[in-house]
Design a protein around this motif. Structure first.
Motif, PDB file in Angstrom:
ATOM      1  N   ASN A 141       0.957  -1.231   0.028  1.00 11.78           N
ATOM      2  CA  ASN A 141      -0.173   0.024   0.012  1.00 11.78           C
ATOM      3  C   ASN A 141       0.803   1.390  -0.003  1.00 11.78           C
ATOM      4  OD1 ASN A 141      -2.319  -1.592  -0.059  1.00 11.78           O
ATOM      5  ND2 ASN A 141      -2.606  -1.338   2.076  1.00 11.78           N
ATOM      6  N   SER A 142       0.595   2.101  -0.902  1.00  8.46           N
ATOM      7  CA  SER A 142       1.079   3.519  -1.086  1.00  8.46           C
ATOM      8  C   SER A 142       2.424   3.617  -1.245  1.00  8.46           C
ATOM      9  CB  SER A 142       0.839   4.392   0.372  1.00  8.46           C
ATOM     10  OG  SER A 142      -0.488   4.468   0.585  1.00  8.46           O
ATOM     11  N   GLU A 145       3.404   6.758  -3.662  1.00  8.40           N
ATOM     12  CA  GLU A 145       3.618   7.821  -2.698  1.00  8.40           C
ATOM     13  C   GLU A 145       4.857   7.955  -1.722  1.00  8.40           C
ATOM     14  OE1 GLU A 145       0.737   6.094  -2.635  1.00  8.40           O
ATOM     15  OE2 GLU A 145      -0.320   7.119  -4.135  1.00  8.40           O
TER      16      GLU A 145
END
Length: 158
Positions: A141-142, A145
């Motif tokens: 996840n992520s 970013e």
């Protein structure tokens, strides 16, 4: 039980410089196409190939028998200017299975030897009834970013 197949390009080091040195881009293209084709061949039998150094690849090969392996080797010989040798091993863990596959192939001679060509060294195969394997693809996840958009490509990969 899991069955692993070690796939090695035969005589690859010497081939890369004979009769003249090949360009790095030509070598990278051959390796990428070989990886894709091997994944297609093994995948058609519900196997999966992973690269290690591209001249050495590892496949989960449950359900792929001796004749299937020989057929894959013939297909590579007919399509490429190189051949591949394979070692096959089966064990309770992927690590142990690949070790057995590696030892079987190493006993057949060096990957750098001009004498070794299209060897199929089978230590062991998994029986069909013991042949169920599941693989999972896991996303973080992520990661885009937190790494991809911040760190260098190498650092993100590492």
């Amino acid at each position: 039980m899991i069955q692993m197949t070690l796939i090695q390009i035969d005589n690859y080091g010497p081939w890369t410089v004979t009769p003249r040195p090949r360009t790095e881009s030509d070598l990278q293209i051959l390796q990428a196409r070989l990886f894709a084709d091997l994944n297609s061949y093994f995948g058609s039998k519900k196997g999966l190939v992973f690269f290690t150094r591209f001249d050495n690849l590892l496949a989960i090969s449950n359900g792929i028998n001796e004749e299937d392996h020989l057929r894959i080797q013939r297909s590579i010989r007919n399509k490429y200017p190189i051949t591949v040798s394979m070692g096959v091993g089966a064990a309770d863990t992927p690590h142990e299975a690949q070790k057995l596959a590696t030892i079987a192939l190493q006993k057949a001679g060096s990957a750098q030897s001009g004498e070794r060509k299209e060897i199929l060294a089978i230590d062991s195969l998994v029986s069909e009834e013991d042949s169920f394997v599941q693989a999972a693809h896991i996303d973080i996840n992520s990661v885009t970013e937190t790494f991809t958009d911040i760190e260098s490509a190498f650092d993100t990969s590492f």
